[in-house]
Design a protein around this motif. Structure first.
Motif, PDB file in Angstrom:
ATOM      1  N   MET A   1       4.990   1.316  -4.592  1.00 23.51           N
ATOM      2  CA  MET A   1       3.794   0.466  -4.521  1.00 23.51           C
ATOM      3  C   MET A   1       3.461  -0.075  -5.907  1.00 23.51           C
ATOM      4  SD  MET A   1       0.237   1.688  -2.854  1.00 23.51           S
ATOM      5  CE  MET A   1       1.200   2.833  -1.862  1.00 23.51           C
TER       6      MET A   1
ATOM      7  N   PHE B   1       0.300   4.634   9.857  1.00 22.95           N
ATOM      8  CA  PHE B   1       1.082   3.420   9.745  1.00 22.95           C
ATOM      9  C   PHE B   1       1.560   2.830  11.078  1.00 22.95           C
ATOM     10  CE2 PHE B   1       4.852   0.846   9.165  1.00 22.95           C
ATOM     11  CZ  PHE B   1       4.365  -0.094   8.273  1.00 22.95           C
ATOM     12  N   ASP B   2       2.253   3.642  11.886  1.00 22.68           N
ATOM     13  CA  ASP B   2       2.894   3.066  13.073  1.00 22.68           C
ATOM     14  C   ASP B   2       1.920   2.412  14.062  1.00 22.68           C
ATOM     15  OD1 ASP B   2       5.469   3.410  12.190  1.00 22.68           O
ATOM     16  OD2 ASP B   2       5.634   5.439  13.017  1.00 22.68           O
TER      17      ASP B   2
ATOM     18  N   TYR C   1       0.551  -0.784  12.469  1.00 21.84           N
ATOM     19  CA  TYR C   1       1.521  -1.881  12.478  1.00 21.84           C
ATOM     20  C   TYR C   1       1.668  -2.472  13.881  1.00 21.84           C
ATOM     21  CZ  TYR C   1       5.926  -4.294  12.844  1.00 21.84           C
ATOM     22  OH  TYR C   1       6.873  -5.231  13.133  1.00 21.84           O
TER      23      TYR C   1
ATOM     24  N   ASP D   1      -3.456   5.717  -1.772  1.00 24.11           N
ATOM     25  CA  ASP D   1      -2.500   6.405  -0.910  1.00 24.11           C
ATOM     26  C   ASP D   1      -2.693   6.032   0.560  1.00 24.11           C
ATOM     27  OD1 ASP D   1      -2.082   7.608  -3.296  1.00 24.11           O
ATOM     28  OD2 ASP D   1      -2.412   9.673  -2.597  1.00 24.11           O
TER      29      ASP D   1
ATOM     30  N   LEU E   1      -2.841   1.116   3.883  1.00 24.20           N
ATOM     31  CA  LEU E   1      -1.606   0.849   4.622  1.00 24.20           C
ATOM     32  C   LEU E   1      -1.237  -0.621   4.708  1.00 24.20           C
ATOM     33  CD1 LEU E   1      -2.293   3.165   7.673  1.00 24.20           C
ATOM     34  CD2 LEU E   1      -0.829   3.663   5.697  1.00 24.20           C
TER      35      LEU E   1
ATOM     36  N   PRO F   1      -0.604  -3.144   2.657  1.00 19.77           N
ATOM     37  CA  PRO F   1       0.555  -3.710   1.955  1.00 19.77           C
ATOM     38  C   PRO F   1       1.871  -3.385   2.674  1.00 19.77           C
ATOM     39  CG  PRO F   1      -0.993  -2.787   0.377  1.00 19.77           C
ATOM     40  CD  PRO F   1      -1.500  -2.412   1.743  1.00 19.77           C
ATOM     41  N   ASP F   2       1.987  -2.166   3.196  1.00 22.58           N
ATOM     42  CA  ASP F   2       3.222  -1.808   3.914  1.00 22.58           C
ATOM     43  C   ASP F   2       3.313  -2.516   5.265  1.00 22.58           C
ATOM     44  OD1 ASP F   2       3.910  -0.176   1.815  1.00 22.58           O
ATOM     45  OD2 ASP F   2       3.000   1.618   2.713  1.00 22.58           O
ATOM     46  N   VAL F   3       2.154  -2.728   5.884  1.00 26.91           N
ATOM     47  CA  VAL F   3       2.154  -3.468   7.154  1.00 26.91           C
ATOM     48  C   VAL F   3       2.665  -4.890   6.921  1.00 26.91           C
ATOM     49  CG1 VAL F   3       0.680  -4.460   8.969  1.00 26.91           C
ATOM     50  CG2 VAL F   3       0.341  -2.079   8.242  1.00 26.91           C
ATOM     51  N   TYR F   4       2.179  -5.537   5.860  1.00 24.35           N
ATOM     52  CA  TYR F   4       2.634  -6.898   5.560  1.00 24.35           C
ATOM     53  C   TYR F   4       4.142  -6.908   5.354  1.00 24.35           C
ATOM     54  CZ  TYR F   4      -2.317  -7.759   4.538  1.00 24.35           C
ATOM     55  OH  TYR F   4      -3.678  -7.853   4.625  1.00 24.35           O
ATOM     56  N   GLU F   5       4.637  -5.886   4.663  1.00 21.70           N
ATOM     57  CA  GLU F   5       6.063  -5.842   4.362  1.00 21.70           C
ATOM     58  C   GLU F   5       6.879  -5.738   5.647  1.00 21.70           C
ATOM     59  OE1 GLU F   5       6.966  -3.229   1.095  1.00 21.70           O
ATOM     60  OE2 GLU F   5       9.104  -3.275   1.625  1.00 21.70           O
ATOM     61  N   LYS F   6       6.448  -4.816   6.527  1.00 18.08           N
ATOM     62  CA  LYS F   6       7.204  -4.631   7.765  1.00 18.08           C
ATOM     63  C   LYS F   6       7.105  -5.860   8.679  1.00 18.08           C
ATOM     64  CE  LYS F   6       8.336  -1.462  11.476  1.00 18.08           C
ATOM     65  NZ  LYS F   6       8.150  -0.137  12.088  1.00 18.08           N
TER      66      LYS F   6
END
Lengths: 424, 424
Positions: free
Chosen positions: A1, A238-239, A242, A265, A268, A270-275
């Motif tokens: 990150m 996360f799951d 997403y 921590d 979530l 930023p990781d959602v955008y990535e996926k």
């Protein structure tokens, strides 16, 4: 990150959002449903206004030539052949020496060139006939509202992109727009993220707070003229997060989330955008509150990631999501107006960043004065209740004093601005 | 029929209307339906905000006493016993030498008095245990948003009579107002009178015009926050006209008619009032347009008789019907704000009567400037489309010049005024 995000200026962030032209669509609705919708067609006069020569008063209509010689000493008498009420027409054209009794709003008969009000005429009956007499001259066109004097046929009166207000509705009705083309309201879905969130009908629990951002944004969306849909709250996992966002994107035009956009921590998004394969337009803006406001794009569709902090969320919505919704609606004035104002009270604490302080407007002796709506900690929800402007305080090493000239973003205005007029 | 009506000043006409306290009633609705409704109860904080001591950052929470001796030369190490995310609670109170890893928005555990951000701490793992070290002192309360620091329990935050905006919705949600008491919208029925009127979906006919006033007023009613009902158009025939109005009064809270209030042969409304046994509050006001605006009362119920002229109708509605509807809604600010402004262009034609000219507002260098919206003949419908203020020009023997100080009535403001502030 990546903890080190580079902040961009507010105006640049707005430009990056507005760069994406949304896929607006048009629908046909009836005039009854049209208040506050945005026109998708120009309103054109389908006939002249008035559509005929019209009387502005109750009186007598006749040819001015017939009374050219009238005077106090020489009253002229005309034969009153009939009475014409509004909505009716004379049965035939007037001939020399004839008049009709005419009512306000009625059509001037052929052969008549003026209207004399009752007050200046005398009437008499003779052998079953009605007559009027007049002791003064009249001019051609006197007391006649001529056909087309207000507008001629085929004139564009209101342009596509303007909002239907009571005056526009009057025009729609006048020109027979029983149905009208308007831009469809974009459907805007709202998720609130955060394991700490309770629904409004749940009792308070230790460590938790109720989800207030979602309801706030739903009304902001309504105020912006779009169709809000509450999609629920998402825990910090996360799951499911997403999956829910991915699915929502297929169902609504715009997705707004609150919370989870920071660099912690449990953030979530930023990781959602990535996926999702989204392109992040920005994730750091040189402003307070709301510096972590993030906008991301997937195949031309925008996701607005607002802060979980109520005030940051409010400000982020108004600066970035509001104009984009207006672009969806193809409103000619997409942006909130940003105007010059005087500050009504001291805000002494200096701040290196440009701040958007919730405030309210006051009109004082022809000047516009703004006051902060309350304590301005970014987490304070209570001061939002009386907010109708955002006071713009440019960052710097000193605070601001009562009377200082600053800018303010107007939030409740029906008409906006064609440009985003934030000073450098 | 008395042709000689005595005009009363605008402010007196408003007072005569507002003298009648309407029979408001209260209903309970859900928060989702509450945007723009008027509160019938005070919104009181049902708990402190925040409801617990809260961390504004991701970091470590511990007792500041434990690091009282910490310095660059003397780092202090604490045992990290667990991690607390937002919405979760620590499993137990901290003891001396212990810390928790804590997330933004999470509750500060018992025994902790401060939060140190990750950036100033080091972490290490040893024998399966987690530790953090810090090289500086902290103070009690540092980086802790203390319980109740934004508002304490039992504080009145928004009063009954205020309108629910996005900020108020956030408060409703925060304090668990899943349902809220609001004032019922009065039902306002609208008749358009005049044999000359066609419906919006009818083709134009000789001598006739389409009914535009009714649609205009229906949106004005919506803008005022009430429930509009179109009751149809009435030809200039006494019996059906009287019957329809009599019946409507049993069905709706307020009746508005357009047309028929003048003193002409076809103006039926004065006779309708008489047969209804209505008390006429006034039928002549010292203003233009709309001097014939009439308000009548039967057993406490008001009938607004607006002029059939579009602009007079618009102005009459906003000056007299709008504040009465706000009184029905028990809004604390019943009146349109009337503010001091500069005139943006010359209006040279002198007029002996106080005029209300349709205009729009412009903000220029901190000053409020108003411009007339178009040609100002009272019959002109087209200039209503861009109207958001009524420019008040007091009657007199001279016209007005650009830059003159006048008043303006704000029409689209969400918040209004508690008083009707028309000068002299």
């Amino acid at each position: 990150m990546n903890l080190h995000r580079t902040p961009i200026p507010v105006t640049e962030a707005v430009e990056r959002v507005m760069h994406f032209a949304p896929q607006s669509s048009i629908e046909k609705i009836t005039i009854d449903e049209s208040y506050q919708r945005v026109l998708a067609e120009d309103i054109v006069s389908t006939h002249a206004v008035p559509p005929f020569n019209k009387s502005p008063y109750d009186g007598f209509a006749f040819n001015a030539e017939d009374v050219a010689e009238a005077s106090r000493e020489n009253p002229v008498r005309l034969h009153v052949i009939e009475e014409v009420g509004a909505g009716h027409r004379a049965s035939r054209a007037l001939e020399t020496g004839e008049a009709v009794r005419i009512m306000t709003g009625a059509e001037i008969p052929e052969g008549a060139t003026c209207v004399a009000m009752f007050e200046i005429c005398q009437t008499l009956e003779e052998n079953g006939n009605s007559y009027m007499t007049i002791k003064r001259k009249m001019e051609d066109g006197q007391n006649v509202i001529s056909k087309g004097s207000e507008t001629s046929k085929g004139t564009t009166l209101v342009k596509a992109g303007e909002t239907i207000n009571p005056g526009v509705q009057a025009l729609l009705a006048t020109f027979g727009y029983h149905e009208v083309h308007v831009y469809k309201k974009p459907v805007v879905g709202v998720f609130a993220t955060g394991t700490e969130l309770l629904d409004v009908d749940e009792p308070l629990q230790p460590g938790k707070i109720r989800n207030s951002n979602a309801y706030m944004i739903l009304s902001q969306i309504e105020r912006s003229g779009a169709e809000p849909v509450y999609l629920g709250k998402l825990a910090d996992e996360f799951d499911p997060c997403y999956e829910a966002i991915f699915k929502a994107m297929q169902q609504v035009d715009i997705v707004i989330t609150t919370g989870g956009v920071s660099v912690g921590d449990y953030d979530l998004m930023p990781d959602v955008y990535e996926k999702l394969g989204a392109k992040v337009l920005f994730n750091k803006i040189a402003m307070r509150p709301g510096s972590v406001t993030t906008v991301a794009e997937v195949d031309g569709q925008l996701l607005f990631g607002l802060s979980g902090n109520p005030s940051a969320c409010y400000v982020g919505y108004e600066l970035y999501a509001h104009p984009y919704i207006q672009a969806y609606l193809k409103r000619s004035d997409s942006y909130h107006s940003i105007i010059d104002v005087s500050l009504g009270s001291d805000i002494m604490k200096p701040n290196p960043f440009t701040r958007f302080i919730r405030g309210f407007i006051s009109y004082e002796d022809g000047r516009v004065v703004v006051y902060p709506a309350g304590l301005d900690k970014s987490a304070v929800v209570t001061s939002l209740a009386h907010t109708n402007v955002l006071i713009v305080l440019k960052g710097g090493t000193r605070g601001y004093q009562k009377g200082d000239q600053v800018q303010a973003v107007l939030l409740e205005e029906e008409s906006g601005s064609e440009e985003f007029l934030l000073n450098g």
